[in-house]
Design an enzyme around this catalytic site. Structure first.
Site, PDB file in Angstrom:
ATOM      1  N   LYS A 256       0.823  -1.222   0.000  1.00 37.75           N
ATOM      2  CA  LYS A 256       0.000   0.000   0.000  1.00 37.75           C
ATOM      3  C   LYS A 256       0.848   1.260   0.000  1.00 37.75           C
ATOM      4  O   LYS A 256       0.463   2.260  -0.601  1.00 37.75           O
ATOM      5  CB  LYS A 256      -1.015   0.008   1.157  1.00 37.75           C
ATOM      6  CG  LYS A 256      -0.415  -0.086   2.547  1.00 37.75           C
ATOM      7  CD  LYS A 256      -1.494  -0.285   3.582  1.00 37.75           C
ATOM      8  CE  LYS A 256      -0.923  -0.218   5.003  1.00 37.75           C
ATOM      9  NZ  LYS A 256       0.119  -1.260   5.289  1.00 37.75           N
TER      10      LYS A 256
ATOM     11  N   ARG B 240      14.940  -2.586   7.836  1.00 35.01           N
ATOM     12  CA  ARG B 240      14.244  -2.066   9.012  1.00 35.01           C
ATOM     13  C   ARG B 240      14.204  -3.148  10.074  1.00 35.01           C
ATOM     14  O   ARG B 240      13.934  -4.314   9.755  1.00 35.01           O
ATOM     15  CB  ARG B 240      12.803  -1.710   8.607  1.00 35.01           C
ATOM     16  CG  ARG B 240      12.606  -0.270   8.243  1.00 35.01           C
ATOM     17  CD  ARG B 240      11.290  -0.029   7.540  1.00 35.01           C
ATOM     18  NE  ARG B 240      10.120  -0.488   8.283  1.00 35.01           N
ATOM     19  CZ  ARG B 240       8.867  -0.351   7.846  1.00 35.01           C
ATOM     20  NH1 ARG B 240       8.625   0.220   6.688  1.00 35.01           N
ATOM     21  NH2 ARG B 240       7.852  -0.773   8.560  1.00 35.01           N
TER      22      ARG B 240
ATOM     23  N   ARG C 126      -5.342   2.560  12.395  1.00 36.41           N
ATOM     24  CA  ARG C 126      -4.933   1.176  12.575  1.00 36.41           C
ATOM     25  C   ARG C 126      -5.818   0.446  13.591  1.00 36.41           C
ATOM     26  O   ARG C 126      -5.606  -0.720  13.878  1.00 36.41           O
ATOM     27  CB  ARG C 126      -3.501   1.148  13.099  1.00 36.41           C
ATOM     28  CG  ARG C 126      -2.428   1.166  11.998  1.00 36.41           C
ATOM     29  CD  ARG C 126      -1.712  -0.049  11.965  1.00 36.41           C
ATOM     30  NE  ARG C 126      -0.372  -0.316  11.574  1.00 36.41           N
ATOM     31  CZ  ARG C 126       0.436   0.219  10.716  1.00 36.41           C
ATOM     32  NH1 ARG C 126       0.142   1.305  10.096  1.00 36.41           N
ATOM     33  NH2 ARG C 126       1.595  -0.312  10.480  1.00 36.41           N
TER      34      ARG C 126
END
Ligand code: ADP
Length: 223
Positions: A13, A160, A88
């Site tokens: 996304k 990450r 979220r």
């Protein structure tokens, strides 16, 4: 045009939000990027958020809702925005509803991105980022010319910490337990559009643009 791109971590996304925001000349607001910038700048919010992010958990609402509300009310979002990674959970969705209502704005569409879990794990585990300029790469789908060296600025690539395999599992669990239910929430508001993300980036982008263009046409026909 005000949009939400919703879906599990690694579904793609963010990539689509970046592309569509350029084509449609609207802002791309990524809550993850806002938080990572706060972590890098060692702000009070960043210092508190860091541990949650690195362990794959959601940061507490109070660390994120104000940054996002301020951003969508700022001049850079005047022409519209794509929210990527926010809301979220249900309480964040309600904060967003209130913030938009208070400024007389409406949400046009929520694109709900889905993909098979093995596709998601493959996408996240190969993801790398340049530690100099922040450019994104993927070891399989968009590798650098020289291994682990950024094509744009020559800095090293890093992974990450929350993209490590153990943490990916936590993030997917958190998504299923806290975030997935927003699909029903927005479906009931009749603004949900499902996007199947198993395919390639260009086809996915075309299907989103087709939906947006027909939405704009319906809007202008109604006026
Ligand atoms: P992804 O969508 O790939 O999980 P993000 O960059 O959107 O990545 O988010 C990374 C991390 O930042 C999340 O795992 C979470 O810790 C934190 N985060 C981002 N957005 C939110 C949010 N709206 N609420 C709480 N935590 C968030």
């Amino acid at each position: 045009m005000r949009l939400i791109f919703h879906g599990p971590p690694g579904v793609g996304k963010g990539t689509q939000a970046e592309r569509i925001s350029i084509v449609k000349k609207i802002s791309h607001v990524s809550s993850g990027d806002l938080l990572r910038a706060a972590v890098d700048a060692k702000t009070e919010i960043g210092l508190k958020a860091r541990e949650y992010i690195e362990s794959g958990l959601l940061v507490p609402d109070e660390l994120i809702v104000n940054i996002v509300s301020d951003t969508i009310n700022s001049a850079e979002c005047e022409k519209g925005f794509i929210l990527d990674g926010f809301p979220r959970n249900l309480s964040q969705a309600k904060v967003l509803d209130d913030a938009l209502e208070n400024s007389g704005k409406i949400l046009d569409r929520v694109f709900s991105f889905t993909a098979a879990e093995e596709v998601i794990i493959m996408r996240i585990s190969g993801r790398r980022m340049c530690k100099g300029c922040g450019a994104h790469y993927h070891q399989v789908y968009s590798p650098t010319l020289k291994k682990n060296i950024c094509d744009k600025c020559g800095s090293d690539l890093v992974q990450r910490k929350d993209d490590y395999p153990e943490t990916i599992k936590v993030r997917l669990k958190v998504y299923r337990e806290q975030t997935e239910e927003l699909i029903d929430y927005y479906n009931q508001k009749n603004i949900l559009v499902e996007v199947n993300c198993n395919g390639n980036k260009a086809d996915i982008q075309q299907s989103i643009l087709a939906e947006l263009n027909s939405m704009l046409k319906r809007k202008s026909d109604a006026e």
